[in-house]
Write a protein that holds these residues in place. Structure first.
Motif, PDB file in Angstrom:
ATOM      1  N   GLN A   1      34.770 -54.727  63.025  1.00  0.00           N
ATOM      2  CA  GLN A   1      35.624 -55.811  62.540  1.00  0.00           C
ATOM      3  C   GLN A   1      36.900 -55.249  61.916  1.00  0.00           C
ATOM      4  N   GLN A   2      36.734 -54.204  61.113  1.00  0.00           N
ATOM      5  CA  GLN A   2      37.890 -53.628  60.429  1.00  0.00           C
ATOM      6  C   GLN A   2      38.799 -52.885  61.401  1.00  0.00           C
ATOM      7  N   LEU A   3      38.202 -52.123  62.302  1.00  0.00           N
ATOM      8  CA  LEU A   3      38.995 -51.440  63.329  1.00  0.00           C
ATOM      9  C   LEU A   3      39.772 -52.453  64.162  1.00  0.00           C
ATOM     10  N   GLY A   4      39.150 -53.586  64.414  1.00  0.00           N
ATOM     11  CA  GLY A   4      39.767 -54.607  65.254  1.00  0.00           C
ATOM     12  C   GLY A   4      40.989 -55.261  64.663  1.00  0.00           C
ATOM     13  N   ARG A   5      41.232 -55.055  63.358  1.00  0.00           N
ATOM     14  CA  ARG A   5      42.418 -55.658  62.725  1.00  0.00           C
ATOM     15  C   ARG A   5      43.713 -55.185  63.371  1.00  0.00           C
ATOM     16  N   GLY A   6      43.684 -54.002  63.976  1.00  0.00           N
ATOM     17  CA  GLY A   6      44.917 -53.480  64.557  1.00  0.00           C
ATOM     18  C   GLY A   6      44.995 -53.599  66.062  1.00  0.00           C
ATOM     19  N   LEU A   7      44.003 -54.210  66.681  1.00  0.00           N
ATOM     20  CA  LEU A   7      43.921 -54.174  68.144  1.00  0.00           C
ATOM     21  C   LEU A   7      44.615 -55.337  68.851  1.00  0.00           C
ATOM     22  N   ARG A   8      45.152 -56.279  68.092  1.00  0.00           N
ATOM     23  CA  ARG A   8      45.858 -57.384  68.744  1.00  0.00           C
ATOM     24  C   ARG A   8      47.201 -56.881  69.272  1.00  0.00           C
ATOM     25  N   LYS A   9      47.543 -57.282  70.482  1.00  0.00           N
ATOM     26  CA  LYS A   9      48.801 -56.853  71.079  1.00  0.00           C
ATOM     27  C   LYS A   9      49.984 -57.470  70.328  1.00  0.00           C
ATOM     28  N   PHE A  10      51.082 -56.708  70.310  1.00  0.00           N
ATOM     29  CA  PHE A  10      52.265 -57.152  69.580  1.00  0.00           C
ATOM     30  C   PHE A  10      53.483 -56.474  70.207  1.00  0.00           C
ATOM     31  N   GLU A  11      54.568 -57.195  70.300  1.00  0.00           N
ATOM     32  CA  GLU A  11      55.763 -56.661  70.933  1.00  0.00           C
ATOM     33  C   GLU A  11      56.216 -55.368  70.242  1.00  0.00           C
ATOM     34  N   GLY A  12      56.445 -54.335  71.050  1.00  0.00           N
ATOM     35  CA  GLY A  12      56.883 -53.050  70.517  1.00  0.00           C
ATOM     36  C   GLY A  12      55.766 -52.150  70.056  1.00  0.00           C
ATOM     37  N   LYS A  13      54.510 -52.638  70.092  1.00  0.00           N
ATOM     38  CA  LYS A  13      53.355 -51.837  69.666  1.00  0.00           C
ATOM     39  C   LYS A  13      52.575 -51.394  70.902  1.00  0.00           C
ATOM     40  N   GLU A  14      52.607 -50.100  71.206  1.00  0.00           N
ATOM     41  CA  GLU A  14      51.923 -49.590  72.391  1.00  0.00           C
ATOM     42  C   GLU A  14      50.501 -49.120  72.091  1.00  0.00           C
ATOM     43  N   TYR A  15      50.215 -48.826  70.827  1.00  0.00           N
ATOM     44  CA  TYR A  15      48.877 -48.396  70.416  1.00  0.00           C
ATOM     45  C   TYR A  15      48.763 -48.601  68.910  1.00  0.00           C
ATOM     46  N   VAL A  16      47.553 -48.537  68.387  1.00  0.00           N
ATOM     47  CA  VAL A  16      47.348 -48.547  66.951  1.00  0.00           C
ATOM     48  C   VAL A  16      46.693 -47.225  66.571  1.00  0.00           C
ATOM     49  N   GLU A  17      47.194 -46.591  65.542  1.00  0.00           N
ATOM     50  CA  GLU A  17      46.654 -45.318  65.068  1.00  0.00           C
ATOM     51  C   GLU A  17      45.531 -45.605  64.081  1.00  0.00           C
ATOM     52  N   ILE A  18      44.340 -45.098  64.365  1.00  0.00           N
ATOM     53  CA  ILE A  18      43.183 -45.272  63.485  1.00  0.00           C
ATOM     54  C   ILE A  18      42.889 -43.928  62.832  1.00  0.00           C
ATOM     55  N   LEU A  19      43.041 -43.844  61.530  1.00  0.00           N
ATOM     56  CA  LEU A  19      42.827 -42.594  60.802  1.00  0.00           C
ATOM     57  C   LEU A  19      41.625 -42.770  59.883  1.00  0.00           C
ATOM     58  N   ASP A  20      40.585 -42.024  60.164  1.00  0.00           N
ATOM     59  CA  ASP A  20      39.311 -42.151  59.451  1.00  0.00           C
ATOM     60  C   ASP A  20      39.101 -40.890  58.618  1.00  0.00           C
TER      61      ASP A  20
ATOM     62  N   GLU B   1      37.523 -60.010  59.050  1.00  0.00           N
ATOM     63  CA  GLU B   1      37.677 -60.991  60.122  1.00  0.00           C
ATOM     64  C   GLU B   1      38.568 -62.117  59.663  1.00  0.00           C
ATOM     65  N   GLY B   2      39.041 -62.879  60.653  1.00  0.00           N
ATOM     66  CA  GLY B   2      39.727 -64.122  60.351  1.00  0.00           C
ATOM     67  C   GLY B   2      41.175 -64.008  59.957  1.00  0.00           C
ATOM     68  N   ILE B   3      41.655 -62.819  59.567  1.00  0.00           N
ATOM     69  CA  ILE B   3      43.054 -62.659  59.181  1.00  0.00           C
ATOM     70  C   ILE B   3      43.799 -62.034  60.347  1.00  0.00           C
ATOM     71  N   ASP B   4      44.841 -62.693  60.787  1.00  0.00           N
ATOM     72  CA  ASP B   4      45.544 -62.256  61.990  1.00  0.00           C
ATOM     73  C   ASP B   4      46.899 -61.658  61.617  1.00  0.00           C
ATOM     74  N   ILE B   5      47.012 -60.316  61.718  1.00  0.00           N
ATOM     75  CA  ILE B   5      48.291 -59.640  61.461  1.00  0.00           C
ATOM     76  C   ILE B   5      48.565 -58.741  62.672  1.00  0.00           C
ATOM     77  N   PRO B   6      49.083 -59.311  63.751  1.00  0.00           N
ATOM     78  CA  PRO B   6      49.250 -58.539  64.994  1.00  0.00           C
ATOM     79  C   PRO B   6      50.114 -57.296  64.841  1.00  0.00           C
ATOM     80  N   CYS B   7      51.026 -57.280  63.871  1.00  0.00           N
ATOM     81  CA  CYS B   7      51.952 -56.147  63.774  1.00  0.00           C
ATOM     82  C   CYS B   7      51.301 -54.875  63.246  1.00  0.00           C
ATOM     83  N   ILE B   8      50.066 -54.942  62.720  1.00  0.00           N
ATOM     84  CA  ILE B   8      49.426 -53.749  62.156  1.00  0.00           C
ATOM     85  C   ILE B   8      49.386 -52.645  63.210  1.00  0.00           C
TER      86      ILE B   8
END
Length: 982
Positions: A563-582, A539-546
């Motif tokens: 919390q960890q999955l959410g690190r990639g869920l912030r919207k960012f220009e050019g990012k249409e989705y985040v790939e979650i590989l478990d 939490e608390g670290i904001d890296i929208p480009c992930i």
């Protein structure tokens, strides 16, 4: 037109073909194209309209056809990278089964971006060609099955919007290989295919140049309203709801409030909207990093407006003290020499960002010093591992909570594409065993160091990179985040990733703030590909480009997982989705994965299995488990004890921490926690459970039995009638029948005589026999409510009435149980005796079907008839331990036709078998997948009809038995059908 016998036509044609598919297809054609009332034995292959409305997602049907076909061909003009990403795990599984595919697409209007063709090249066992024809605009999907083809054709391209979101029209049809429609479609496709150009890297290189020159000619510019200022930020619906709740808090005189909002859902804008609404004379915004303050200041200015000079920073580098909106770092302001420069009542509104840190001494010093009119705390993660209670500090005033699934459905976050992948298996089984011990934290420190070498070995990292390269990411540059189990593992992985051409750096809690900032900058600027970490990015670290998150660790907490999955869920220009590989190994806590992905707090093994098996979509976020990974999760679910007292105690303490008192059953619903029925039924009633938790609940033996009745029988809310009557009687011990009738009418409840009589039998306990379990004795023997026929009124048992008046503990638990049951009843249709797709036990069914007594399960078996209903209970997958004489092969012939067997030793002439045919009884179908974990819940699939002339007398172990076909009046929904039958 002359009348003729459709079934005679069907039988005549089928007799000429010894083929089950032919039989099914003829029936489907008659039903789909000639007369939908035709009595047929199967309509699975009939035509269907798919339109992305309720129960008909085009994506789901294409996914199903892919997973069951022998080969496939797509002819689609437009393709997007997000949809290829969704299909990649399916194509990979199909390739491993030897299933080949073809995709024919185009360069029409230069819609397809070069990256699309690059990703298409990765697909295994898929040949891709580019149509050599002007205006290629086809949208068809062809699936070859054994002896027949399925064709989906219509308006839907291979894009996320078309297959999952837009209101489309696509027609699904089936035809034998020799059918004319197949010939027409196949001939057209083959002609285009033979003239098409094969996809190669050389072709892509040429297309990239053409795309750059031509894309702007064809891309439609969105129309803008020139009368509307686009710089004005407006709240979305969820933010509006939160602002409304905050306004109500202040109206009630509350001085503190909490907002809990998933990462990326616009907490800062929400705070700005509320400050704008509250109109404070002076506001203080607190955060722990100057970078956050600068972004927050800009966001507040966009929302509130005014003069920029009114917005200032108070940090180690700035001292803007006398502005209207002060944005201060905690580290600076908490120092005495800085605090003393401000009056204690200087700010009438103080907003604390990431408020879960507020237990620190620096935060406490600030909060103890200032006395504003209102404190607002905002966080995505209020539940802490330490003992500090954030909820208590904010007077337990939770104004609003925005949870992950809802935020995804509301398009507040970037969609995720989750893939559960089986982790790398070493050839040496001893190594795999040591890794399992390491992941499950059952290994010595000495052996753990050796395991780290295995986990960061050349072979494993190569395997990881093969998966991450195949599944890819959205955008032009990889910005990846990897979570692993330990610091030494993170360091070793980062070194090996770098050695294999993927520059990476490890970060842990021991690293300085300046190092963290530098590594994050390196990731954002593309200098490194991955940050490998253990726990500092929860939490608390904001890296929208992930755009890619990789899990290489055991999951012990669904809170941490989200919390960890959410690190990639912030919207960012050019990012249409985040790939979650478990990467899923043999972890004992694998069951947490499906629970976390859907934010499911029910503590139900059945629900965890459903998520794993059904792989539901959340908005346009998708879930897919590779086969071996799915098996590992199922194994974990089997071994887990979801409702162990240890787990329940943990959940109980969490909610008690949130509310600051003994929790009510309603509180567990309010905070989306465990289903309160589980808590109440663990020890027969919630009073007993509370005593187990160490609370001092004082009730008599009789009061205990009354609460047991309330919690066991009515708390589930599956029929609200009894609860509504008890709610009335809580305030007045005698209620006239017309008053009860009025309340039933206001709640849209069925109120026919059969239902009313059933309610009376349940509440006077005559529904429960003296011998069966539960018995009247278990519930105190005395009637809870009696019916006075002379005065036409209901009377509450006087002992209960006296307890309500005199015993605070009993009254609280009584009222709470009724309110909780009524809240749960919202899941069920009050004007129907059963709600389709909801779960019921045999005992529930006996009560809700207005049966005179609670017939035990042993006497019900596979079906039971009362005066009006025939209730059919099917366990789709029979246990191997049950008697062979009752291992009937009940099976679906389609998603609305069930091949069903009678009880053993029955003939066509048997009275109970005749009840299926005579039309006097309404047949109700209930089904569960299996008896795993002593599962007693059946899904209600709806009413059904006996299919004329389908009954056959057979022999089973030398004894007669009757088989027949039953046709549901409503098709079983896609996900549930495949869950039950898979």
């Amino acid at each position: 037109m002359a009348n003729f016998d459709y079934n005679q036509l069907l039988n005549k044609n089928i007799n000429n073909h010894d083929n089950t598919v032919v039989s099914e297809l003829y029936g489907s054609l008659l039903n789909g194209y000639m007369n939908q009332k035709t009595v047929i034995n199967n309509d699975q292959l009939g035509p269907r309209l798919l339109n992305n409305q309720e129960g008909s997602l085009i994506w789901e049907q294409i996914k199903h056809e892919l997973l069951t076909c022998d080969s496939y061909t797509f002819a689609v003009a437009f393709i997007t990278d997000p949809m290829i990403s969704n299909l990649k795990p399916i194509f990979k599984d199909l390739s491993q089964k030897g299933v080949r595919g073809r995709i024919l697409t185009s360069t029409y209007l230069y819609f397809n971006r070069p990256v699309v063709f690059q990703e298409l090249l990765k697909l295994p066992n898929v040949e891709v060609k580019i149509a050599d024809v002007d205006g290629f605009h086809q949208k068809g999907y062809i699936f070859q099955h054994q002896g027949y083809q399925t064709i989906i054709i219509g308006s839907a391209n291979l894009t996320t919007n078309a297959l999952m979101r837009n209101y489309e029209w696509s027609l699904q049809i089936n035809s034998l290989d020799g059918g004319d429609i197949v010939d027409q479609v196949s001939s057209n496709v083959e002609s285009e295919w033979n003239n098409a150009t094969g996809l190669t890297r050389q072709w892509i290189a040429k297309y990239e140049n053409l795309y750059k020159k031509n894309k702007n000619k064809f891309i439609l510019k969105p129309q803008t309203n020139h009368h509307e200022d686009e710089s004005i930020i407006k709240p979305n619906q969820m933010q509006k709801d939160a602002i409304k709740q905050l306004r109500l808090l202040r109206k009630e005189g509350k001085q503190r409030g909490l907002i809990i909002s998933a990462t990326g859902t616009g907490k800062t804008y929400l705070g700005a909207f509320d400050v704008k609404a509250a109109k404070p004379k002076k506001m203080l915004f607190l955060a722990h990093r100057e970078q956050i303050l600068k972004k927050s200041r800009d966001s507040f200015y966009k929302v509130i407006g005014g003069q920029k000079e009114n917005y200032g920073l108070y940090t180690g580098n700035s001292r803007d003290k006398d502005v209207k909106y002060v944005f201060a770092t905690v580290q600076t302001l908490s120092k005495i020499e800085h605090l003393s420069l401000f009056d204690q009542d200087e700010f009438d509104y103080i907003l604390i960002d990431e408020v879960h840190h507020v237990g620190a001494e620096t935060y406490q010093r600030i909060m103890n010093y200032f006395h504003p009119k209102f404190y607002l705390g905002m966080t995505a993660t209020p539940d802490r591992n330490d003992d500090f209670n954030v909820f208590k500090l904010f007077d337990y005033n939770i104004a609003y909570e925005i949870r992950l699934p809802k935020a995804l459905e509301e398009d507040m976050l970037c969609p995720f594409h989750y893939v559960g992948i089986s982790d790398y298996e070493f050839q040496d089984s001893q190594i795999n065993q040591e890794i399992d011990q390491y992941n499950n934290e059952t290994i010595s420190q000495k052996n753990a160091r050796q395991v780290v070498k295995y986990l960061s070995s050349k072979e494993r990292v190569q395997y990881i990179l093969e998966q991450t390269n195949y599944y890819g990411y959205s955008g032009d540059t990889l910005h990846g985040l990897i979570f692993c189990s330990g610091v030494s593992e993170a360091t070793s992985l980062a070194k090996e990733l770098t050695r294999q051409g993927y520059p990476s750096k490890a970060l842990s809690g021991a690293d300085s703030e300046s190092k963290r900032s530098q590594v994050i900058d390196d990731l954002e600027n593309g200098i490194i590909k991955y940050i490998v970490t253990v726990d500092i990015f929860n939490e608390g670290i904001d890296i929208p480009c992930i755009n890619q998150v990789v899990f290489l660790r055991n999951t012990n907490s669904n809170i941490v997982y989200i919390q960890q999955l959410g690190r990639g869920l912030r919207k960012f220009e050019g990012k249409e989705y985040v790939e979650i590989l478990d990467f899923i190994g043999n972890y004992k806590n694998n069951y947490i994965v499906p629970i976390s992905l859907t934010d499911d707090s029910s503590y139900s093994k059945d629900s965890a299995r459903e998520t794993t098996n059904m792989e539901p979509t959340i908005g346009i976020s998708t879930i897919y488990f590779e086969r071996v990974a799915k098996e590992k999760i199922f194994a974990s679910i089997r071994q887990a004890k979801f409702d162990s007292m240890h787990n329940l105690r943990t959940v109980y303490k969490e909610i008690k921490k949130r509310v600051g008192r003994i929790p009510l059953l309603q509180d567990f619903i309010r905070f989306n926690s465990i289903d309160p029925v589980i808590l109440a039924n663990k020890e027969n009633n919630y009073a007993n459970f509370l005593n187990k938790m160490g609370e001092d609940i004082n009730i008599s033996n009789y009061e205990n039995k009354v609460l047991t009745f309330l919690n066991v029988e009515l708390l589930n809310g599956k029929r609200r009638h009894e609860l509504l009557l008890l709610e009335l009687l809580t305030h007045h011990p005698e209620i006239k029948s017309q008053e009860f009738a009025k309340v039933l009418n206001e709640n849209h409840c069925l109120s026919n005589p059969e239902v009313i009589d059933s309610v009376r039998r349940v509440l006077n306990l005559t529904f429960y026999s003296q011998n069966a379990s539960p018995s009247r004795k278990d519930y105190g023997e005395q009637p809870i409510v009696t019916w006075d026929d002379q005065h036409k009124q209901y009377q509450l048992n006087l002992n209960i009435w006296n307890s309500i008046q005199k015993n605070d503990d009993f009254r609280t638990l009584w009222i709470d149980s009724i309110k909780t049951g009524l809240y749960r009843s919202k899941k069920y249709q009050p004007d129907k005796i059963f709600t389709i797709d909801k779960k019921y036990t045999r005992k529930d069914v006996m009560r809700l079907s207005n049966n005179s007594t609670n017939v035990t399960a042993q006497n019900i078996g596979g079906y039971y008839f009362n005066d009006k209903y025939g209730m059919i209970f099917v366990t789709y997958k029979k246990s191997e331990n049950i008697s062979k004489s009752i291992q009937y092969e009940d099976r679906f012939l389609s998603d609305r036709i069930l091949h069903f067997y009678s009880k053993n030793n029955r003939k066509l002439t048997s009275k109970e078998v005749q009840k299926f045919f005579d039309g006097k009884y309404q047949l109700l179908l209930f089904m569960k997948k299996s008896d795993a974990d002593n599962n007693k819940n059946f899904y209600y699939l709806g009413t059904c009809q006996y299919l004329e002339s389908s009954a056959q007398q057979e022999l089973r172990d030398g004894k007669p038995i009757v088989s027949m076909n039953l046709r549901l009046d409503q098709r079983v929904k896609y996900h549930l059908y495949h869950f039950l039958t898979d």
